[in-house]
Design a protein around this motif. Structure first.
Motif, PDB file in Angstrom:
ATOM      1  N   ASN A  52      26.378  69.882 -61.943  1.00  0.00           N
ATOM      2  CA  ASN A  52      25.777  69.496 -63.849  1.00  0.00           C
ATOM      3  C   ASN A  52      27.011  68.434 -64.141  1.00  0.00           C
ATOM      4  O   ASN A  52      26.373  67.410 -64.781  1.00  0.00           O
ATOM      5  N   GLU A  81      19.667  67.084 -61.926  1.00  0.00           N
ATOM      6  CA  GLU A  81      18.653  67.146 -62.719  1.00  0.00           C
ATOM      7  C   GLU A  81      18.080  66.230 -63.153  1.00  0.00           C
ATOM      8  O   GLU A  81      16.941  65.094 -62.655  1.00  0.00           O
ATOM      9  N   THR A  90      21.219  66.204 -67.907  1.00  0.00           N
ATOM     10  CA  THR A  90      20.016  67.778 -68.303  1.00  0.00           C
ATOM     11  C   THR A  90      21.062  68.984 -67.588  1.00  0.00           C
ATOM     12  O   THR A  90      21.042  68.807 -66.118  1.00  0.00           O
ATOM     13  N   GLU A  91      21.102  69.942 -68.396  1.00  0.00           N
ATOM     14  CA  GLU A  91      21.724  71.025 -67.688  1.00  0.00           C
ATOM     15  C   GLU A  91      20.231  72.324 -66.599  1.00  0.00           C
ATOM     16  O   GLU A  91      19.701  71.669 -66.670  1.00  0.00           O
ATOM     17  N   ILE A  92      20.934  72.081 -65.600  1.00  0.00           N
ATOM     18  CA  ILE A  92      20.181  73.041 -64.423  1.00  0.00           C
ATOM     19  C   ILE A  92      21.224  74.353 -63.847  1.00  0.00           C
ATOM     20  O   ILE A  92      22.392  73.992 -63.710  1.00  0.00           O
ATOM     21  N   THR A  93      20.541  74.927 -63.375  1.00  0.00           N
ATOM     22  CA  THR A  93      21.187  76.006 -63.545  1.00  0.00           C
ATOM     23  C   THR A  93      21.040  75.798 -61.091  1.00  0.00           C
ATOM     24  O   THR A  93      20.266  75.972 -61.093  1.00  0.00           O
ATOM     25  N   LYS A 132      11.310  67.313 -59.822  1.00  0.00           N
ATOM     26  CA  LYS A 132      12.734  68.250 -60.187  1.00  0.00           C
ATOM     27  C   LYS A 132      13.636  68.504 -58.846  1.00  0.00           C
ATOM     28  O   LYS A 132      13.138  67.941 -57.644  1.00  0.00           O
ATOM     29  N   GLU A 145      24.546  67.502 -72.600  1.00  0.00           N
ATOM     30  CA  GLU A 145      23.592  66.837 -71.920  1.00  0.00           C
ATOM     31  C   GLU A 145      23.016  66.455 -73.156  1.00  0.00           C
ATOM     32  O   GLU A 145      22.574  66.579 -74.456  1.00  0.00           O
ATOM     33  N   LYS A 193      15.126  70.747 -58.220  1.00  0.00           N
ATOM     34  CA  LYS A 193      14.871  72.303 -56.859  1.00  0.00           C
ATOM     35  C   LYS A 193      13.382  71.621 -55.395  1.00  0.00           C
ATOM     36  O   LYS A 193      12.799  72.108 -54.796  1.00  0.00           O
ATOM     37  N   LYS A 252      17.440  76.520 -59.471  1.00  0.00           N
ATOM     38  CA  LYS A 252      16.938  75.188 -59.403  1.00  0.00           C
ATOM     39  C   LYS A 252      17.057  74.061 -58.961  1.00  0.00           C
ATOM     40  O   LYS A 252      16.041  73.158 -59.244  1.00  0.00           O
ATOM     41  N   GLU A 276      27.707  74.852 -58.909  1.00  0.00           N
ATOM     42  CA  GLU A 276      26.223  74.644 -60.184  1.00  0.00           C
ATOM     43  C   GLU A 276      27.028  73.844 -60.861  1.00  0.00           C
ATOM     44  O   GLU A 276      26.451  72.971 -61.502  1.00  0.00           O
TER      45      GLU A 276
END
Length: 823
Positions: free
Chosen positions: A204, A221, A106-109, A231, A84, A233, A112, A200
């Protein structure tokens, strides 16, 4: 096997039924043979299936026999171990950009990420994702058959789980062994992670081509922000479908070229058609309604693509590079400390430092840190705008260079370079700087990394400050302005004041510093030499002092073997503004990991170098530089009023020119020179003298600081505070010569010298202290009945200079302002 047997029995029954027919009697023998052949054929097929299956199972086992059986923790950890990109910030948490890297992520959950994007990915890449256990057998067999038959149609058979395994644990190698391991590990991973966790991680990990800066990107992301500036989301259906379609062929479907420019319409159509395919699959799998499908097909996705944007290294190359460099140094200490290594060893052992800086660089570029700096974006932009528009640098030369790879000789431009540094005195924050004229032409940071001779800017730091601190002199002390012909200088080549200015005999310390006279400075340095004044430079952060520097008198004029950086020099002058406390300049305020934990936070520390009394006396003496000395032109350039002190500096042949100016709150240092030292005197008739140019540039840069932060530029209207122990009183430095009234430290007893001792260790005729004689007076003799009056020594000719010194017939006007002598 049972099905085959049932089919044969049914076939027999039918044959028996037909056998009762008259015409069938002719075929009884034939049917019996056919029946037996069918049974034999069915048996061969069954045995073949078992045999091939056994061979396949054995071959599969042989392919994966050396694959280690990893634990759940190891496997899950490896899957989540993705790079990341770290982010950089100006002061005030203002975003600068990403660290330089080959891949941005960029890491995301999962919570999101837009539901449309999740549905698009599943519909396109793995419609059975929720139901399978890591692999889909029929898809694997289809892929195997296509491979064996060398079919033109390659529909693929990898589930999301398999793709995650391929990207994170295995490689992209095309082989049956890799594929077998992929299948095995996919089934194991499904037991260790939930479907949401797998999805997830996939979102990523997967590459998505390039963003609007031309950087390679991975993760949804990064793709959403880099392509659509939203974003993940907030993606709409069409945007989600576009992104979901990219992984099949990232560089074909990405809308950007390697430079970050948008592709032409023909190339963009390829990615848009892929988006439509994704929408079709979403509709076919009931992820979207017909109405949504038709609306998304009509959506103009082109208008959402981001226009090309420069990378942080393009727009702010000097800032980006410097923050990365300093963050790496701090991270190296953190990693070394974790390994139980004394961080002081990094300063002493080059190989150990190199090792941990490599590890630190890798850590910062791959672990998603946030790096916050002190650099004020508005001030930086304003100062560098002045740099760009300044028209009086001097002549741009040409130089020959040889390409190391091709051996070709090229002619390249060699402009006058610039380095500048603005430091907040009390904290040590580097508020802004100028690294050079053009990063692409010369990526050396001339403010932080270029080491040059400091010239006469060294005098307050190495000569006058230490001498005042030790009680050798004070502001009004008399100093010998007498030629030097020893200790490195000779009668043939004596040390002179710059430009050959005639020695005056005796001048005040204040006058000598204001006009940057060489002879008084070197002689004063000699008087204090036994006290090792070079130790003060050590305390002031000068890192490149050599043993030779400690033993030569030319250091008093800035003749250092290696030199100093603009940052070091500016930081040292800030010490006087801080009342004698040195605060090491810094640029990194804190480093925060991706979980929000602060792993590094700068703590400003100060150390006493000079007393407050010494600092104030130096400040007051350097005020004169701007008022009537070598910094008058800079003072005339300022569009505001503040309590400034300053010192100019020039090296031999005008190879370097400096201007160090400061008030109570901020210090600004400026340097000009060619990368390969050459005289700046080229073009003086057009651009003005080099010393005048640096004066004007310093004034314009300080004006730009005023425009962005007037409180800092004016020190909120504050003046240097005069300590109670600094008083104005008479100073009598040389026995038999006049006294003068000026600032002194009341706590110190000032030294008094005889005419002979004041000339040591260089020597010289004490009569030279009286200054040059007029030709008509050369035959006169000095009276023997001199008497000392309250204001000085009265000689036979009764002539008194402006400092109160009465000499034999010569008037020394120490109040006369010299022209800028360049030092």
């Amino acid at each position: 096997m049972n099905k085959i047997k049932q089919w044969v029995d049914q076939f027999d029954a039918r044959i028996d039924e037909l056998s009762n027919k008259t015409w069938m009697k002719y075929f009884r023998i034939t049917t019996s043979v056919v029946r037996n052949l069918l049974l034999l054929f069915a048996l061969i097929i069954a045995l073949g299936i078992v045999f091939v299956g056994s061979i396949g199972a054995g071959y599969f086992a042989s392919l994966v026999k050396e694959e280690p059986l990893v634990s759940k923790q190891e496997m899950v950890s490896t899957v989540h171990n993705y790079e990341e990109t770290s982010k950089l910030y100006f002061a005030g948490n203002q975003y600068l950009g990403k660290m330089r890297t080959d891949l941005e992520r960029t890491e995301i959950t999962l919570n999101k990420v837009s539901p449309d994007l999740i549905n698009a990915v599943i519909a396109t890449e793995d419609e059975n994702f929720e139901n399978h256990d890591g692999i889909v057998p029929k898809a694997v067999l289809r892929g195997l058959f296509q491979d064996i038959s060398n079919s033109d149609s390659q529909t693929g058979g990898s589930t999301l789980t398999q793709q995650l395994i391929k990207n994170q644990i295995l490689t992209n190698e095309v082989s049956y062994e890799r594929k077998a391991k992929e299948l095995l590990l996919a089934k194991r991973l499904e037991k260790f992670m939930t479907k949401d966790e797998i999805l997830e991680a996939y979102l990523n990990v997967i590459p998505y081509g390039r963003n609007s800066t031309g950087t390679n990107i991975a993760g949804v992301e990064t793709a959403a922000e880099g392509i659509f500036n939203v974003k993940a989301k907030d993606l709409n259906l069409a945007q989600a479908a576009y992104i979901a379609g990219i992984p099949q062929s990232p560089y074909a479907y990405t809308p950007y070229t390697q430079s970050g420019a948008l592709k032409d319409n023909k190339q963009l159509k390829i990615g848009i058609n892929r988006m439509k395919t994704v929408l079709y699959r979403m509709h076919e799998t009931d992820k979207i309604t017909t109405k949504q499908y038709k609306k998304a097909l009509k959506y103009n996705i082109k208008k959402d693509f981001r226009e090309r944007e420069p990378r942080a290294t393009e727009k702010y190359p000097y800032v980006t590079t410097e923050i990365e460099k300093r963050a790496t140094e701090e991270m190296a200490k953190i990693l070394a400390k974790k390994d139980g290594i004394d961080t002081n060893r990094l300063d002493e052992e080059a190989r150990l430092r190199e090792k941990y800086e490599i590890l630190a660089d890798r850590e910062l570029r791959t672990k998603g840190y946030k790096i916050y700096s002190t650099v004020d974006k508005k001030m930086y932009d304003a100062m560098n705008n002045v740099k760009t528009n300044f028209s009086s640098y001097g002549t741009t030369l040409s130089t020959q260079t040889t390409d190391k790879e091709t051996g070709e000789t090229k002619t390249v431009e060699a402009p006058v370079q610039v380095g500048a540094m603005a430091i907040e005195n009390s904290t040590g924050k580097i508020k802004s700087f100028i690294g050079g004229r053009d990063y692409d032409l010369e990526n050396l940071n001339h403010a932080t990394s270029s080491k040059r001779q400091p010239g006469s800017t060294i005098k307050p730091l190495l000569v006058y400050g230490p001498a005042i601190e030790k009680g050798i002199i004070s502001a009004g002390s008399a100093l010998p302005d007498v030629e030097v012909t020893s200790h490195g200088w000779s009668t043939a080549k004596p040390l002179e004041n710059y430009g050959g200015a005639t020695p005056k005999g005796i001048v005040s310390a204040r006058y000598a510093l204001k006009n940057s006279l060489n002879l008084p400075a070197v002689r004063l340095y000699g008087l204090n030499f036994a006290n090792k004044p070079m130790n003060y430079l050590d305390k002031l952060g000068f890192e490149y002092i050599t043993e030779t520097d400690r033993t030569t008198y030319s250091a008093a004029l800035g003749g250092l073997q290696v030199g100093s950086t603009v940052e070091e020099n500016t930081n040292a002058f800030a010490t006087f503004a801080n009342g004698g406390k040195y605060v090491d300049a810094y640029m990194i305020t804190k480093i925060v990991d991706k979980d929000g934990k602060t792993i590094y936070k700068h703590k400003s520390k100060s150390k006493k170098v000079f007393s407050q009394a010494t600092s104030y006396i130096i400040n007051d003496m350097l005020r004169d530089v701007l008022d009537s000395g070598t910094g008058k032109k800079a003072n005339g350039t300022l569009k505001f009023n503040a309590d400034f002190a300053a010192k100019t500096g020039t090296t031999q042949n005008y190879n370097d020119v400096w201007f160090m100016g400061y008030n109570k709150d901020i210090s600004l240092g400026v340097w000009l020179g060619y990368d390969m030292p050459k005289t700046l005197d080229y073009g003086s008739g057009y651009y003005g003298k080099p010393s005048e140019r640096v004066n004007r540039l310093w004034g314009q840069l300080m004006n730009s600081i005023y425009d962005t932060n007037p409180d800092l530029a004016t020190a909120n209207g504050d003046y240097f505070s005069r300590p109670s122990d600094v008083v104005t009183r008479s100073t009598c430095s040389i026995q038999g010569y006049s006294c003068s009234s000026d600032l002194v430290n009341a706590n110190l007893s000032l030294n008094t010298y005889s005419p002979t001792s004041i000339l040591q260790p260089f020597g010289g005729n004490p009569e030279a202290l009286n200054g040059p004689k007029k030709e008509s007076e050369e035959t006169n003799t000095t009276g023997t009945n001199d008497t000392t009056g309250t204001n000085g020594t009265t000689g036979t000719n009764g002539t008194t200079d402006t400092n109160g010194t009465t000499s034999s017939g010569t008037t020394n006007s120490t109040g006369t302002t010299q022209t800028d002598n360049g030092f």
